[in-house]
Design an enzyme around this catalytic site. Sequence first.
Site, PDB file in Angstrom:
ATOM      1  CE  LYS A   1      -3.957   0.444   1.256  1.00 52.61           C
ATOM      2  NZ  LYS A   1      -5.134   0.892   0.467  1.00 52.61           N
TER       3      LYS A   1
ATOM      4  CG  ASP B   1      -6.544 -17.293   6.073  1.00 52.24           C
ATOM      5  OD1 ASP B   1      -5.643 -18.118   5.841  1.00 52.24           O
ATOM      6  OD2 ASP B   1      -6.999 -17.076   7.212  1.00 52.24           O
TER       7      ASP B   1
END
Length: 366
Positions: free
Chosen positions: A193, A254
Site C-alpha cells: 500500500k 486465507d
Amino acid sequence: MASFELLLLPGDGIGPEVMAQVERLVQWANETGEAEIATASDLVGGAAYDEHGEAVSDATMEKAIKADAVMLGAVGGPKWDGVPYDKRPEAGLLRLRKDLELFANLRPAICYPALADASSLKRELVDGLDIMIVRELTGGVYFGEPKEITDLGNGQKRAVDTQVYETYEIERIARVAFELAKKRGNLVHSAEKRNVMKTGVLWHEVVTQIHKDEFSDVQLQHILADNCAMQLIRYPKQFDVIVTDNLFGDVLSDEASMATGSLGMLPSASLGAEDENGRRKALYEPVHGSAPDIAGRDIANPIATIASFAMCLRYSFDLGGLADRIEGAIAKVLDQGYRTADIMQDGKHEVGTTQMGDAILAALKG
Ligand code: NAD
C-alpha cells in the site's frame, strides 16, 4: 542421484495418520529409484511435551537444523489445554519457525477441477487455478516495536502496532518470489500500500531494484494490496506468484485458499535463508490443525500433507518432475471420484485416510 535427509514430525491428533501416507510415498519413491530420501521421525507438540516436558526438545531441534527438510503434521489438542504457556504444543512449531529462521511462507491456492464446485467462486473462475502466495513471515506489524496498549487515564486507551521493514527483509522475500516464478508461470505481483504507507514505498522500491538487478527475465507487476484482494475474487487466474508482507499475506492467503474449497486440501511451506551451498532451511506442513474431533478414526484427508510433500520435493530436493507426478496422482484420484468425508459430494466414493493413500499410490504406479 542426490540423496536427501527428511525429518518427519507427525505431531498430534490426525498428524500421525496423515504423515503415515507420506511415509508410504517416500518408501515407494525410494523403492522405484525415483528418489533417495532417508527419513527420521521425532516428536513435536503435545507428543513431545508428554515425553520430554517440552514442545520440541533441543535434540529434535538439532536434527531439524541438520536435515535437508522438515515435514510437520499438526500440533495441539484439548489434552494439553492446561500446560504452561511456553510449553504448549504450538510453542514447538513457533520454535521451529524461529530457530530455522523461516522468513518466507508459501501458500499455494490450487483448485483441482474435480473440486471446483466446492469453491465459493464460480467454476469457470477457479477450475485449474494455481496461485502461489509468498508471505513475509518474520517481520512487519506482527513483530514491530512499540507494540502496546497505554491507559490514557481518562477512560480511554491507546493501542499501537508498528509496521517496520528493512531493505534486507524485502530483498530476501522478493528473491524467493522471483525464483519461484521462474519454476512456474514467470509472473510476480508485488502487493503493498505505497499510496498510504511508508513501508509500502520502500517495499515497492526494493522489489523494483531486485527485479532490475537480478530477475529482469521475470515479469513483475505492482498492485495495491486492496486491489489485489478484489482481483483475487474477480479473476484469480490472472495471478501466478503474489509476494507481500506479513499482514497482507495473512489475509490474502486465507482469501485465496477459499477458492480451493477445503482445509484438508491446503499445503504450505516455510523457507529460510540460503546457506553457502545454496540450500534453504525448509518446513513443509498442511495448513490445517490436529483436528482432535476426527483424530484416530482414519477419516482425515491426507491430501494437504501429501501436497506439502510434493512442495518439499520441488523446492528442497529439486525433484519437480516427481512433484508434478504426485500432484497429477491427486488430481487423478479426485477425477476418479475418491473423496474423504470433508470433501464428500453426492455420487462420489467415500474413503478413509489410508484408502486415499492407497488410491494415490495406485495412481502413481498406474
Ligand atoms: P483444525 O484445522 O484442526 O480443524 C478445523 C476443522 O477442520 C475440524 O472440524 C477438523 O475436523 C477439520 N479438518 C482439519 N483438517 C482436516 C483434514 N485433514 N481432513 C478432514 N477434516 C479436517 O483447527 P482447530 O479445530 O481450530 O484446531 C484444533 C487444534 O489444532 C488446536 O489445538 C489448534 O491449536 C491446533 N492447530 C494447529 C495447527 C498446526 O499445527 N499448524 C494449525 C491450526 C490449529
